[in-house]
Design a protein around this motif. Structure first.
Motif, short mmCIF file in Angstrom:
data_model
loop_
_atom_site.label_atom_id
_atom_site.label_comp_id
_atom_site.label_asym_id
_atom_site.label_seq_id
_atom_site.Cartn_x
_atom_site.Cartn_y
_atom_site.Cartn_z
N PHE A 61 13.41 2.28 11.23
CA PHE A 61 12.76 3.20 11.14
C PHE A 61 11.48 3.52 11.36
CE2 PHE A 61 17.04 2.28 9.52
CZ PHE A 61 17.92 2.71 10.52
N ASP A 62 11.12 4.51 11.54
CA ASP A 62 10.35 5.07 11.69
C ASP A 62 9.81 6.40 9.97
OD1 ASP A 62 11.35 7.93 12.26
OD2 ASP A 62 9.82 7.59 14.54
N LYS A 63 8.57 6.89 10.43
CA LYS A 63 9.01 7.60 9.17
C LYS A 63 9.29 9.27 9.38
CE LYS A 63 3.99 9.18 9.81
NZ LYS A 63 3.21 9.80 9.61
N PRO A 82 0.75 -1.28 0.36
CA PRO A 82 -0.32 0.02 -0.30
C PRO A 82 1.04 1.24 -0.21
CG PRO A 82 0.07 -0.78 2.15
CD PRO A 82 0.90 -2.08 1.43
N HIS A 83 1.90 1.51 0.52
CA HIS A 83 3.08 2.50 0.63
C HIS A 83 3.77 2.99 -0.89
CE1 HIS A 83 2.44 1.31 4.87
NE2 HIS A 83 2.96 0.63 4.42
N GLU A 84 4.03 4.22 -1.24
CA GLU A 84 5.40 4.92 -2.10
C GLU A 84 6.14 5.02 -1.57
OE1 GLU A 84 3.93 5.80 -4.41
OE2 GLU A 84 2.31 5.82 -4.09
N ILE A 85 7.21 4.12 -2.59
CA ILE A 85 8.51 4.11 -2.22
C ILE A 85 8.63 4.79 -3.09
CG2 ILE A 85 9.86 1.56 -2.58
CD1 ILE A 85 8.15 0.19 -3.37
N LEU A 88 12.79 9.71 9.61
CA LEU A 88 13.85 9.59 8.73
C LEU A 88 13.66 8.77 7.66
CD1 LEU A 88 16.45 8.83 8.87
CD2 LEU A 88 16.75 6.57 9.51
N GLN A 89 13.76 10.15 6.36
CA GLN A 89 13.31 9.96 5.23
C GLN A 89 14.15 9.84 4.53
OE1 GLN A 89 11.01 13.75 3.82
NE2 GLN A 89 10.05 13.29 5.58
N ILE A 90 14.92 8.42 3.72
CA ILE A 90 16.25 7.70 3.15
C ILE A 90 15.26 8.26 1.69
CG2 ILE A 90 16.98 5.85 2.62
CD1 ILE A 90 16.88 5.11 5.33
N LYS A 91 16.59 8.71 0.63
CA LYS A 91 16.40 9.53 -0.78
C LYS A 91 17.17 7.73 -1.93
CE LYS A 91 13.49 12.67 0.88
NZ LYS A 91 12.18 12.67 -0.36
N GLN A 92 18.32 7.56 -0.95
CA GLN A 92 18.66 6.97 -1.36
C GLN A 92 19.73 5.69 -0.74
OE1 GLN A 92 21.97 8.96 -4.02
NE2 GLN A 92 22.96 7.14 -4.81
N VAL A 114 13.36 -1.16 2.57
CA VAL A 114 12.44 0.19 1.25
C VAL A 114 11.94 0.73 2.40
CG1 VAL A 114 10.34 0.18 -0.16
CG2 VAL A 114 11.40 -2.15 0.47
N SER A 115 12.84 2.60 1.49
CA SER A 115 12.08 3.31 2.26
C SER A 115 10.58 3.50 1.43
CB SER A 115 12.73 4.22 1.68
OG SER A 115 13.03 5.90 2.20
N THR A 116 9.47 4.21 2.53
CA THR A 116 8.60 4.36 1.56
C THR A 116 7.89 5.99 2.96
OG1 THR A 116 7.20 3.18 3.78
CG2 THR A 116 7.87 1.98 1.71
N ASP A 117 6.94 6.22 2.53
CA ASP A 117 6.38 7.66 3.27
C ASP A 117 5.85 6.13 4.07
OD1 ASP A 117 4.42 5.64 2.26
OD2 ASP A 117 2.99 6.53 1.57
#
Length: 984
Positions: free
Chosen positions: A508-510, A474-477, A512-516, A489-492
């Protein structure tokens, strides 16, 4: 549990090596000299010889590959666009002249790509240099003009602006232009040579062939009577028997093939040169030479044949002792590389497999020969003549056409006009479609088009077939990387760890926004680029610490728990790259605007995954990294790739892309050198992939529709040797990709709705898979993607094409795809995660990768007889030999005869020991043995547990096909024949 983490990941190691390839698999050029019986030199020529040996270790030769790389290159059902997408449908054709006053034609159609509800513009540009084909996305709100399409094809300047052609007869002329690409049917010569024959006169003078030669002919095709033959005749006489009475003919993957067999062509006792036979075989591009005798006897050489037309010779020898065929290929030096590469050794014991391999190799060889200067120049002259002649015929009529229609764009709806004008346009379109459909039918009946057949045979699995990994994600990757058999996977919703069929685990919780990210299992490291803008940083974690948090189910980390994991000097970074081969030293280059920061980490065995269990989970690996230097560029890089030098010290380079160019930067000195300049107005940089041919570095530069290979030589006195090389080549994608993945021998381009698969060595197209709403997730080892449909192995050419009489300016009413009921009611179709195992693509037999950090899932059912049924596996990547081994062991186990491990070499002997089904002559029925009942009970138990219908009604089965769970073992194992049965 920690024991599972102690072994290194073979999947990651394979991902590091997948960019390595060698042209030696496709032979080496040799000077071949032929002499007569007295030793006098007759002729000499340079040919590329393929004999299956590469001069390297056995585990690196093609013989160790699974035979998954046997494909027709540039198949017509993917390349003959005008016949496939245009004929029989309303489309638009334009004519114009470029800045050099050369005429060109442009054809555009708006079509649903193989009924996958993906409307696209298919565009063909016809020029004297050849055809150029591209796909452009359809947008109901964005107007697409003629000039915008031509600009995408790098044609921006015109001597005369394009004008539309309305006459329906233009379809005949454009079909003739497409036929100049080459015939869809083939004629191959077959020459019989006795042992000791050294000249072509001796070989052509053989009246009859041996028994082994006759068996070989029977393997190639069927014997047909020429008189009255209505199929493809390949230049043979079918009326008066002047070219013999019989011949060998076959149909292979939609292609008709006629063999010119030397012993079946007319023989003349008075004519020693056998001119009638040489007239046919000597004018064939490809000739098979069947040579009798032992391996020690004098071998055939192409220079023995006096022909300026034959470019490829396939030498076939038959061994009676082991009933096998040996193959050797000779290609004239100018013929481009073509596949499939020969196995090592090039010996085939399976005759049907040998036949398929030979026919694919010869068809690909003839297509490759047409690209040599001898043939390409003739084709270019013919194409130029046809285009100019057609231009002169059409231009006077174009001035009589309404200018209002000429100015319309592709996406514009026809303007409001009087009813009489609309009726005329509808009548014109109806006549246009009628003529196109009649032309398509006529071409098919004549045999000038390949049959719409699936290219996959029964039980054959294509290497790019995907496996369901996670349903209803269900999440955006944002980004991801593989971790063993799992996916990080880094998701929203935060950073999740996903395994096949198991609930996801939050790492990790949201906040932390991992881009790469990169997961380096061998180094026990997780590298990530977080946040964006000025707050962006590079973080490094120990995998062992992350694993411990997962096992102990401690508190989920947040952004504020990662302060100790930040690398210094990396604030504000927008991109980073690591070196592919990080066995001795890990190098990280971080881009902060127009500055490059070089950071290294020396490899320390005590910090490897094997001893990570003794480290504290709170210990940060930041201190192990050291800052080396800073390099300034003129602009911020868009694409960045690290290239390993041969010495791994002073020759390392960085490839960066910005503005309209690719540059090479010396890591040691910071000097930059121009690698490639892009000569277009708009540049969309995609990737720069480092590949290593026989240990020497090269780069695949991908931008717009183009993929260009450049050989990169080591630095010499501080300057890299960057000059045109004979090894450089380029090719064009059919659609602009947003990501490119290299997995030798394939290179895959990912677009928003398709995966285009080509070969690395020559750029030839192999397959195009339509995947709606496609998003590439991870590709450093196994390939993961998110989509609403999986990638199947069968060709999409067999899908039913729907003819339409509506205007191409707006989409037609498309067929509804097979989808759940919720999607039909207006809900958004659910997206799933799929996986393409890298081991399937590269074709190497490797052990399974590191197990997932998550708990393994084992599904086992117990039958009423107390025997456990086969465990359900979610990986369909087993090779045929592995499946046979499982079948052998399972048969012994079910019969109670398994006392010790069964070696692989006994699989052929066990078939004789297994009791076969016994038939009762009185009842005329087949009695099942005890093992039959066991398997039947196991299957029924599995069916009941998954609510699977076992009805034999084909309608019931097809209706329930979509409801079969992804875990269902579609490949069942016969305990008697060791064959793979496709349940579908």
């Amino acid at each position: 549990l920690m024991k599972r983490f102690s072994s290194s990941s073979v999947s990651e190691d394979l991902g590091c090596r997948r960019g390595e390839f060698s042209r030696k698999h496709y032979g080496s050029v040799e000077l071949l000299i032929s002499s007569d019986a007295d030793g006098a030199i007759q002729r000499a020529g340079r040919f590329r010889v393929e004999n299956g040996s590469s001069g390297e270790n056995t585990d690196c030769t093609p013989g160790t590959w699974h035979r998954t790389d046997v494909h027709l290159e540039n198949p017509e059902y993917h390349t003959r666009w005008y016949f496939k997408y245009f004929l029989g449908k309303v489309h638009q054709n334009y004519i114009g002249t470029d800045a050099e006053k050369n005429p060109f034609f442009l054809s555009v159609v708006l079509s649903d790509q193989n009924n996958q509800r993906v409307p696209q513009y298919h565009s063909i540009l016809w020029r004297k240099t050849g055809t150029q084909k591209i796909c452009l996305p359809y947008s109901p709100t964005k107007t697409l003009s003629v000039k915008s399409i031509l600009s995408a094809m790098s044609l921006d300047k015109f001597e005369k602006s394009p004008r539309e052609i309305f006459h329906p007869e233009i379809q005949k002329d454009l079909l003739v232009l497409e036929e100049q690409e080459g015939s869809v049917n083939f004629k191959f010569g077959v020459l019989y040579a006795k042992d000791g024959q050294l000249t072509d006169d001796e070989m052509f003078s053989n009246e009859i062939g041996s028994e082994s030669f006759q068996r070989f002919l029977h393997l190639l095709g069927d014997t047909i009577t020429l008189k009255g033959w209505t199929g493809y005749r390949g230049g043979l006489d079918t009326k008066n028997d002047t070219t013999g009475t019989c011949s060998i003919y076959t149909v292979f993957q939609g292609h008709e093939i006629m063999f010119h067999v030397s012993t079946m062509l007319p023989y003349s006792r008075e004519n020693k040169q056998q001119v009638e036979r040489k007239r046919h075989i000597g004018n064939d591009i490809v000739t098979i030479v069947f040579q009798e005798g032992e391996e020690s006897s004098p071998a055939f050489k192409p220079s023995m044949i006096r022909s300026h037309f034959t470019h490829i010779f396939a030498l076939v020898r038959y061994n009676k002792q082991n009933d096998s065929y040996r193959l050797k290929i000779f290609s004239e030096e100018s013929v481009p590389l073509f596949g499939p590469p020969l196995p090592s050794p090039p010996v085939f014991t399976n005759h049907q497999e040998f036949r398929d391999f030979v026919l694919v190799k010869l068809i690909n060889g003839e297509k490759a020969t047409l690209e040599t200067p001898t043939f390409s120049q003739k084709r270019q002259r013919t194409l130029d003549m046809l285009i100019r002649s057609l231009y002169q015929d059409l231009m006077p009529d174009l001035h009589k056409v309404n200018n209002m229609l000429n100015r319309r764009s592709f996406s514009d709806v026809l303007p409001e006009s009087p009813k009489s004008t609309r009726k005329k346009e509808e009548a014109r379109q109806a006549e246009f479609v009628r003529l196109g459909q009649a032309l398509k039918l006529k071409t098919t009946v004549k045999g000038d088009a390949t049959a719409n057949l699936a290219t996959t045979s029964f039980c054959k699995k294509e290497p790019w077939e995907s496996q369901s990994f996670c349903s209803n994600f269900p999440h955006e990757i944002v980004c991801a990387d593989s971790w063993g058999q799992s996916l990080l996977v880094s998701t929203d919703a935060g950073i999740l760890l996903i395994d096949d069929g198991q609930p996801s685990v939050q790492v990790f919780d949201k906040t932390l926004q991992i881009k790469q990210m990169h997961v380096l299992e061998a180094l026990d490291l997780l590298i990530a680029r977080t946040d964006k803008g000025k707050d962006s940083r590079i973080l490094v974690f120990r995998l062992s610490a992350v694993q411990k948090d997962i096992e102990t189910k401690q508190m989920i980390r947040s952004k504020y728990d990662c302060r100790e994991n930040k690398l210094e000097r990396t604030k504000g970074c927008h991109l980073y790259a690591i070196n592919t081969h990080h066995g001795s030293e890990l190098r990280i280059v971080v881009a902060i605007r127009n500055k490059l920061l070089l950071v290294t980490k020396k490899y320390n065995p005590c910090n490897s995954l094997t001893s990570s269990s003794v480290l504290s989970s709170s210990e940060s690996p930041v201190e192990e990294f050291q800052y080396i230097r800073e390099i300034c560029l003129s602009d911020p890089p868009v694409v960045m790739t690290l290239v390993d030098g041969p010495t791994e010290d002073t020759d390392n380079m960085i490839c960066v892309a910005y503005r309209h160019q690719f540059d090479l930067v010396n890591e040691s000195t910071g000097e930059s050198y121009r690698l490639h300049h892009v000569e277009t107005n708009k540049v969309n940089f995609v990737a720069a992939i480092d590949v290593y041919e026989d240990g020497e570095a090269g780069l695949l530069l991908c931008y717009n529709y183009v993929c260009q290979y450049r050989k990169v030589y080591p630095f010499n006195g501080g300057c890299p040797l960057i000059q045109p090389s004979a090894y450089d080549f380029h090719f064009s994608w059919n659609q602009v990709p947003y990501a490119v993945v290299c997995a030798f021998p394939y290179i895959l381009a990912f677009t928003t709705d398709s995966i285009e698969i080509r070969l690395v060595v020559n750029g030839n197209l192999v397959h195009t898979a339509v995947v709606p709403e496609l998003q590439l997730v991870a590709s450093r080892s196994d390939i993961y993607f998110k989509a609403t449909a999986a990638v199947s192995g069968s060709s999409d050419s067999s899908s039913k094409e729907k003819s339409s009489r509506s205007s191409p300016q707006t989409p037609t009413a498309y067929e509804m795809p097979e989808c759940p009921l919720a999607a039909l009611e207006g809900e958004v179709p659910c997206k799933n995660l799929y996986k393409i195992p890298l081991s399937n693509l590269v074709g190497r037999s490797i052990e399974r990768p590191l197990k997932s950090p998550l708990a393994p899932k084992v599904i086992a059912t117990t039958t009423s007889s107390g025997v456990a049924s086969l465990p359900v596996t979610h990986s369909l990547s087993l090779s045929r030999m592995e499946i046979k081994e499982i079948a052998s062991r399972t048969r012994k186990e079910l019969l109670g005869l398994l006392d010790e491990p069964i070696p692989k070499t006994e699989s052929a002997q066990k078939k004789k020991k297994v009791p076969r089904r016994q038939s009762d002559p009185k009842q005329g029925a087949v009695r099942s043995t005890s093992s039959d009942r066991i398997i039947s009970s196991s299957f029924e138990s599995y069916s009941e547990g998954h609510h699977l219908s076992t009805s034999s009604d084909p309608n019931t089965l097809s209706n329930r096909e979509e409801s079969i769970p992804s875990s269902y073992p579609f490949q069942l194992i016969s305990l008697y024949d060791e064959d793979i049965i496709d349940l579908k």
